[in-house]
Structures are given as C-alpha cells and as structure tokens.
Design a protein around this motif. Sequence first.
Motif, PDB file in Angstrom:
ATOM      1  N   GLU A 140       0.832  -1.207   0.000  1.00 50.75           N
ATOM      2  CA  GLU A 140       0.000   0.000   0.000  1.00 50.75           C
ATOM      3  C   GLU A 140       0.871   1.263   0.000  1.00 50.75           C
ATOM      4  O   GLU A 140       1.918   1.310   0.638  1.00 50.75           O
ATOM      5  N   LEU A 141       0.396   2.267  -0.721  1.00 52.33           N
ATOM      6  CA  LEU A 141       1.057   3.569  -0.730  1.00 52.33           C
ATOM      7  C   LEU A 141       0.009   4.638  -0.423  1.00 52.33           C
ATOM      8  O   LEU A 141      -1.010   4.739  -1.103  1.00 52.33           O
ATOM      9  N   GLN A 142       0.289   5.404   0.630  1.00 51.75           N
ATOM     10  CA  GLN A 142      -0.585   6.525   0.983  1.00 51.75           C
ATOM     11  C   GLN A 142       0.094   7.825   0.532  1.00 51.75           C
ATOM     12  O   GLN A 142       1.273   8.047   0.790  1.00 51.75           O
ATOM     13  N   ILE A 143      -0.665   8.674  -0.169  1.00 51.12           N
ATOM     14  CA  ILE A 143      -0.151   9.955  -0.650  1.00 51.12           C
ATOM     15  C   ILE A 143      -0.962  11.057   0.020  1.00 51.12           C
ATOM     16  O   ILE A 143      -2.193  11.092  -0.096  1.00 51.12           O
ATOM     17  N   VAL A 144      -0.280  11.960   0.735  1.00 47.03           N
ATOM     18  CA  VAL A 144      -0.958  13.029   1.467  1.00 47.03           C
ATOM     19  C   VAL A 144      -0.362  14.370   1.066  1.00 47.03           C
ATOM     20  O   VAL A 144       0.861  14.523   0.976  1.00 47.03           O
ATOM     21  N   ALA A 145      -1.230  15.349   0.823  1.00 48.58           N
ATOM     22  CA  ALA A 145      -0.789  16.722   0.521  1.00 48.58           C
ATOM     23  C   ALA A 145      -1.499  17.688   1.460  1.00 48.58           C
ATOM     24  O   ALA A 145      -2.685  17.514   1.766  1.00 48.58           O
TER      25      ALA A 145
ATOM     26  N   TYR B 189       4.935  -3.914  -2.797  1.00 51.20           N
ATOM     27  CA  TYR B 189       6.000  -3.504  -1.883  1.00 51.20           C
ATOM     28  C   TYR B 189       5.972  -4.391  -0.656  1.00 51.20           C
ATOM     29  O   TYR B 189       4.924  -4.573  -0.030  1.00 51.20           O
ATOM     30  N   GLN B 190       7.111  -4.953  -0.320  1.00 49.71           N
ATOM     31  CA  GLN B 190       7.267  -5.738   0.899  1.00 49.71           C
ATOM     32  C   GLN B 190       8.474  -5.187   1.644  1.00 49.71           C
ATOM     33  O   GLN B 190       9.585  -5.179   1.116  1.00 49.71           O
ATOM     34  N   GLY B 191       8.262  -4.695   2.829  1.00 48.95           N
ATOM     35  CA  GLY B 191       9.401  -4.176   3.589  1.00 48.95           C
ATOM     36  C   GLY B 191       8.943  -3.291   4.720  1.00 48.95           C
ATOM     37  O   GLY B 191       7.757  -3.197   5.038  1.00 48.95           O
ATOM     38  N   ASP B 192       9.913  -2.648   5.373  1.00 50.17           N
ATOM     39  CA  ASP B 192       9.604  -1.760   6.498  1.00 50.17           C
ATOM     40  C   ASP B 192       8.813  -0.552   6.010  1.00 50.17           C
ATOM     41  O   ASP B 192       8.938  -0.129   4.850  1.00 50.17           O
ATOM     42  N   ASN B 193       8.025   0.015   6.921  1.00 50.37           N
ATOM     43  CA  ASN B 193       7.299   1.233   6.593  1.00 50.37           C
ATOM     44  C   ASN B 193       8.294   2.361   6.280  1.00 50.37           C
ATOM     45  O   ASN B 193       9.364   2.455   6.895  1.00 50.37           O
ATOM     46  N   LEU B 194       7.918   3.211   5.332  1.00 45.19           N
ATOM     47  CA  LEU B 194       8.798   4.321   4.947  1.00 45.19           C
ATOM     48  C   LEU B 194       7.947   5.548   4.673  1.00 45.19           C
ATOM     49  O   LEU B 194       6.913   5.478   4.013  1.00 45.19           O
ATOM     50  N   GLU B 195       8.418   6.692   5.176  1.00 43.83           N
ATOM     51  CA  GLU B 195       7.753   7.968   4.914  1.00 43.83           C
ATOM     52  C   GLU B 195       8.762   8.889   4.227  1.00 43.83           C
ATOM     53  O   GLU B 195       9.866   9.091   4.727  1.00 43.83           O
TER      54      GLU B 195
END
Length: 367
Positions: free
Chosen positions: A290-295, A311-317
């Motif tokens: 999942e990808l969250q896009i916030v503006a 995507y499989q892996g650690d959370n990233l911001e």
Amino acid sequence: MQFTINRDALLKPLQMVSGAIERRHTLPILSNVLLEVSEAALSLTGTDLEVELVATTDALTVQSPGLITVPAKKLLDICRSLPEGSDIRVQLQGDNCVLTCGKTKFTLSTLSASEYPNLESWQGEVDIQLTRMQLRKLLDDTAFSMANQDVRYYLNGLLFEVDNGAVKAVATDGHRLALSGVELPGLMAQQKQIIIPRKGVMEVMRLLASDEQLVTLSLGQNHIRLTDSNYVFSSKLIDGRFPDYRRVLPRNSTKLVTAHRSVLKDACTRASILSNEKYRGVRFTLSNGELQIVANNPEHEQAEEIIEVEYQGDNLEIGFNVGYLLDVLNTLATDLVLLHLNDANSSALVEGVGNVGASYVVMPMRL
C-alpha cells in the motif's frame, strides 16, 4: 534575383527557419531571413547568433540567381495569407523585394546579404548517424529536466555524451535528473561530451519528425550541427563543466516499489490540487502492499490518496515535489513504474518497467 515558387513550397522552409529568428533584437538584420537563390535551389537562413537554421527547396523556377535578406515575420505572414497552391513571383527591384501573386503585390524592404551573420565554419570532431526516432526519444525523455535561467549556466542545457558505443542525453536542474541512452555500436572508440543550450534543444525537438530516416549529428569543440534531408541546424554549445551525473544515480536501493503508472499519476494529480502552491510537496507513506499519498497546504486543507502497490518491507515515509514526479510519470509510456528507494533522505530512482535506457532521479523533500 528573380524566381517563381509555389506558396506551399516556400511556406514550409520559411516556418522552419523562423524558429531560429529572434523577434526583438538590437541588430535589425537578425529579424531578417537570408534568401539565397542558385541556379536550381532556394536556401533560407535564420539565426540569432546562438543557433542557425538553413532550409532548402528545389521546387521553384529560377529566372536569375542572387541573394538578399527580408523581414522574416512579414514574409511569413504574407505567405500564410495567400491562397493555398498559388504561385508567388519574387524579384529584386532596387532596394526592395517585390512579391506578386495574381493581382496581389507586396513590396518589402531589404538589407544587404553581405551584412548577414553566419556561424563561423568549423569541423566536427565526432560524427554520429542515428534515426530521427532515436534522437527524438533521447530529447523527449530528458528535456523537461533542464534548468531555465539558472545562475549555474551549464544546467540551462542538455548534456550529450558519446561513450564507447552509446549516446546519452542527461538533463538536471539540481532537484531532479533525467537520463536516456541508446546503443550505437559503430561508435565504439569515440568519446565526447558537450552541453547543448536550451534553445538549441527546443528547436531540434520542434524540427524532428518521428520516423526511421537517418540524420547526422556533428559534434565540434564549440558547436553542434544536425543535418537532415531538407535542413541543416547548427547551434553554439555552452562552455562549462556539467556535473558528474553518475555520482547522483542511487545505487543498491533497499526498497523497491512497483506501481501502475496511470494509477500513480492520477493519484498524484488529485493530491497536488491541495499541495502548497509554492513547494508542491506531497508525503508518501509506504507499508506492505500500500502507498498513501498526502498533501497539505497553509490553509490547513488536506488531500489523501491510497493506492495498491507491490512492496514488501519496512514502513517508509518520504516527501517529494509532486510536480517533479508528474513530469516523470507523464514522460514514461510504460504500464508499470519501478521506484528504487532507500530512506527519507535519499534520492528516488524512477524507471518504467520495460522502458530500456531511461532513468529518472528525484530528490526528496523535507515536509
């Protein structure tokens, strides 16, 4: 000088060379086009001292050869206004150039051809043959990343590199970088780097058709020349040292994200509506699948999009300028895009899955 030419045969080369002519110039002759009539052909030349374009046509009847310069915009406007398929008779009468078409007559002022500036003659150090399509792809893939009026003058252009069987185009404005390459095995021993100015790049993109016909590029010390079947385009080069783009390309990325290009593009477009108008920042938050896009913007308004990604892996911001991302997504034509990421402070590498040769680097933003 006197010749007769079909209006359509004159209009096409005239439109070509007009792009190289500056409308507002301190030297009056630079707003003129040079007409050079030989026994069997007409050459039209336009220049602004930085770029020069010579277009030729042999679809005319020559009564007497000669050469003269006339106002380019007025000549172009006259040709456009005349009926399609009509014949124009052009002749020199004293200090004037007279155009006659049926019962219509125009008298234009002239300036001497001897005063017309030509780019100095020069020899190419490396000659390249490639198709119009190959050259067009190199420029289309990268030109949008050129800087515009940056104080680092060497960024206001496009790096063109010949390196052991490959031709590469690279553009950067310091915040993002675009790289595209094509293999040309006949150039195995050749190596050369030049920076083509922004206007030169834009003119070539305007002129180039998208087909498989071969064109020749001659790279010199201070100039580049493009020779096509019916025109020759020359441009001075930017004298400077382009940054080493290889050092900017992210390596050994630990996080790979695959997304549908159109889905990601639409989500970014919607989110950008409520981004800060000046900085255009959006926040990407990645979690499994999942990808969250916030503006956000200073008016405390917010847009939020969630899309499915591989995507499989650690959370990233991580934050990006959404305009830079959209430029890349609009340029790529593949169904899937691959994002190479490391952490919130490292650049992202964006590629189209199956799009060989083109790569894009986008710097992160602090939000």
